[in-house]
Motif scaffolding. Structure first.
Motif, PDB file in Angstrom:
ATOM      1  N   ASP A 179       1.143  -7.632   6.712  1.00  0.00           N
ATOM      2  CA  ASP A 179      -0.225  -7.642   6.204  1.00  0.00           C
ATOM      3  C   ASP A 179      -0.334  -6.814   4.929  1.00  0.00           C
ATOM      4  OD1 ASP A 179      -1.062  -9.275   8.251  1.00  0.00           O
ATOM      5  OD2 ASP A 179      -1.904  -7.661   9.454  1.00  0.00           O
ATOM      6  N   ASP A 180       0.322  -5.650   4.893  1.00  0.00           N
ATOM      7  CA  ASP A 180       0.307  -4.819   3.694  1.00  0.00           C
ATOM      8  C   ASP A 180       0.970  -5.537   2.537  1.00  0.00           C
ATOM      9  OD1 ASP A 180      -0.983  -2.815   5.046  1.00  0.00           O
ATOM     10  OD2 ASP A 180       0.817  -1.617   5.391  1.00  0.00           O
ATOM     11  N   TRP A 181       2.075  -6.230   2.798  1.00  0.00           N
ATOM     12  CA  TRP A 181       2.780  -6.984   1.758  1.00  0.00           C
ATOM     13  C   TRP A 181       1.874  -8.090   1.224  1.00  0.00           C
ATOM     14  CZ3 TRP A 181       4.185 -12.071   1.088  1.00  0.00           C
ATOM     15  CH2 TRP A 181       5.094 -12.324   0.062  1.00  0.00           C
ATOM     16  N   ALA A 182       1.245  -8.839   2.112  1.00  0.00           N
ATOM     17  CA  ALA A 182       0.362  -9.935   1.706  1.00  0.00           C
ATOM     18  C   ALA A 182      -0.830  -9.400   0.918  1.00  0.00           C
ATOM     19  CB  ALA A 182      -0.106 -10.716   2.926  1.00  0.00           C
ATOM     20  N   ARG A 183      -1.384  -8.301   1.365  1.00  0.00           N
ATOM     21  CA  ARG A 183      -2.522  -7.697   0.679  1.00  0.00           C
ATOM     22  C   ARG A 183      -2.119  -7.257  -0.735  1.00  0.00           C
ATOM     23  NH1 ARG A 183      -3.562  -3.963   4.256  1.00  0.00           N
ATOM     24  NH2 ARG A 183      -4.363  -5.473   5.713  1.00  0.00           N
ATOM     25  N   ALA A 184      -0.938  -6.679  -0.858  1.00  0.00           N
ATOM     26  CA  ALA A 184      -0.455  -6.255  -2.173  1.00  0.00           C
ATOM     27  C   ALA A 184      -0.260  -7.454  -3.096  1.00  0.00           C
ATOM     28  CB  ALA A 184       0.850  -5.478  -2.022  1.00  0.00           C
ATOM     29  N   ARG A 185       0.288  -8.548  -2.582  1.00  0.00           N
ATOM     30  CA  ARG A 185       0.469  -9.759  -3.404  1.00  0.00           C
ATOM     31  C   ARG A 185      -0.876 -10.314  -3.865  1.00  0.00           C
ATOM     32  NH1 ARG A 185       4.437  -7.786  -2.230  1.00  0.00           N
ATOM     33  NH2 ARG A 185       3.933  -6.785  -4.169  1.00  0.00           N
ATOM     34  N   GLU A 186      -1.855 -10.302  -2.958  1.00  0.00           N
ATOM     35  CA  GLU A 186      -3.179 -10.804  -3.309  1.00  0.00           C
ATOM     36  C   GLU A 186      -3.821  -9.934  -4.384  1.00  0.00           C
ATOM     37  OE1 GLU A 186      -7.370 -12.275  -1.307  1.00  0.00           O
ATOM     38  OE2 GLU A 186      -5.825 -11.432  -0.023  1.00  0.00           O
ATOM     39  N   GLU A 187      -3.687  -8.619  -4.260  1.00  0.00           N
ATOM     40  CA  GLU A 187      -4.246  -7.719  -5.269  1.00  0.00           C
ATOM     41  C   GLU A 187      -3.561  -7.932  -6.616  1.00  0.00           C
ATOM     42  OE1 GLU A 187      -4.114  -3.723  -3.785  1.00  0.00           O
ATOM     43  OE2 GLU A 187      -5.382  -4.218  -2.068  1.00  0.00           O
ATOM     44  N   GLU A 188      -2.239  -8.111  -6.612  1.00  0.00           N
ATOM     45  CA  GLU A 188      -1.512  -8.384  -7.852  1.00  0.00           C
ATOM     46  C   GLU A 188      -2.010  -9.677  -8.496  1.00  0.00           C
ATOM     47  OE1 GLU A 188       2.674  -8.564  -7.091  1.00  0.00           O
ATOM     48  OE2 GLU A 188       2.755  -6.487  -6.418  1.00  0.00           O
ATOM     49  N   PHE A 189      -2.244 -10.704  -7.671  1.00  0.00           N
ATOM     50  CA  PHE A 189      -2.703 -11.979  -8.183  1.00  0.00           C
ATOM     51  C   PHE A 189      -4.108 -11.864  -8.756  1.00  0.00           C
ATOM     52  CE2 PHE A 189      -4.474 -16.286  -7.755  1.00  0.00           C
ATOM     53  CZ  PHE A 189      -3.584 -16.946  -8.591  1.00  0.00           C
ATOM     54  N   ARG A 190      -4.972 -11.153  -8.065  1.00  0.00           N
ATOM     55  CA  ARG A 190      -6.340 -10.953  -8.574  1.00  0.00           C
ATOM     56  C   ARG A 190      -6.306 -10.206  -9.913  1.00  0.00           C
ATOM     57  NH1 ARG A 190      -9.964 -14.103  -5.705  1.00  0.00           N
ATOM     58  NH2 ARG A 190      -9.249 -14.174  -3.568  1.00  0.00           N
ATOM     59  N   ASP A 191      -5.426  -9.192 -10.022  1.00  0.00           N
ATOM     60  CA  ASP A 191      -5.270  -8.476 -11.288  1.00  0.00           C
ATOM     61  C   ASP A 191      -4.779  -9.415 -12.386  1.00  0.00           C
ATOM     62  OD1 ASP A 191      -6.102  -6.143 -10.073  1.00  0.00           O
ATOM     63  OD2 ASP A 191      -4.071  -5.308  -9.871  1.00  0.00           O
TER      64      ASP A 191
ATOM     65  N   MET B 244       5.365  -4.227  12.826  1.00  0.00           N
ATOM     66  CA  MET B 244       5.907  -5.295  12.019  1.00  0.00           C
ATOM     67  C   MET B 244       4.799  -6.094  11.340  1.00  0.00           C
ATOM     68  SD  MET B 244       8.565  -8.171  13.142  1.00  0.00           S
ATOM     69  CE  MET B 244       8.616  -9.727  12.343  1.00  0.00           C
ATOM     70  N   TYR B 245       3.757  -6.442  12.052  1.00  0.00           N
ATOM     71  CA  TYR B 245       2.672  -7.221  11.452  1.00  0.00           C
ATOM     72  C   TYR B 245       1.941  -6.409  10.396  1.00  0.00           C
ATOM     73  CZ  TYR B 245       3.516 -10.716  14.979  1.00  0.00           C
ATOM     74  OH  TYR B 245       4.099 -11.674  15.746  1.00  0.00           O
ATOM     75  N   ALA B 246       1.795  -5.117  10.603  1.00  0.00           N
ATOM     76  CA  ALA B 246       1.105  -4.283   9.623  1.00  0.00           C
ATOM     77  C   ALA B 246       1.847  -4.303   8.287  1.00  0.00           C
ATOM     78  CB  ALA B 246       0.976  -2.859  10.141  1.00  0.00           C
ATOM     79  N   ILE B 247       3.173  -4.285   8.335  1.00  0.00           N
ATOM     80  CA  ILE B 247       3.961  -4.337   7.103  1.00  0.00           C
ATOM     81  C   ILE B 247       3.724  -5.666   6.399  1.00  0.00           C
ATOM     82  CG2 ILE B 247       6.294  -4.423   6.159  1.00  0.00           C
ATOM     83  CD1 ILE B 247       7.075  -2.449   8.408  1.00  0.00           C
TER      84      ILE B 247
END
Length: 104
Positions: free
Chosen positions: A6-18, A1-4
């Protein structure tokens, strides 16, 4: 559950950086949303917030910004707006869920 999560948060951060890169390069971004739901928002320094504001100010295509869910606290907001003050393309700003602003 935490990995999902973390993956979701990481994806949002990458989208924001882009998004930030697109803003800086004046690409076709017309709307930007900052949300306090993203923990990485708290990691920006005051200098980075001023720089983000400047990048937005220099962008000629961005016409709306949404600040939601306590995306920035009052102090951070002052740094953000310090850079943003020269924008000529912003037509709309939405503040939703910012207690410090909404209480005035």
């Amino acid at each position: 559950m935490y990995a999902i999560r973390d993956d979701w948060a990481r994806a949002r951060e990458e989208e924001f950086r882009d998004l930030l890169i697109s803003l800086k390069e004046n690409n076709s971004v017309t709307h930007m949303e900052l949300s306090g739901r993203y923990d990485f928002m708290a990691d920006f320094t005051s200098e980075e917030l001023v720089e983000i504001g400047r990048d937005i100010s220099n962008n000629t295509l961005l016409d709306s910004i949404s600040l939601r869910d306590h995306a920035l606290d009052v102090e951070d907001m002052s740094f953000f707006f310090r850079g943003l003050t020269r924008s000529s393309s912003i037509r709309s700003m939405i503040f939703n869920g910012h207690t410090a602003i909404n209480s005035y």
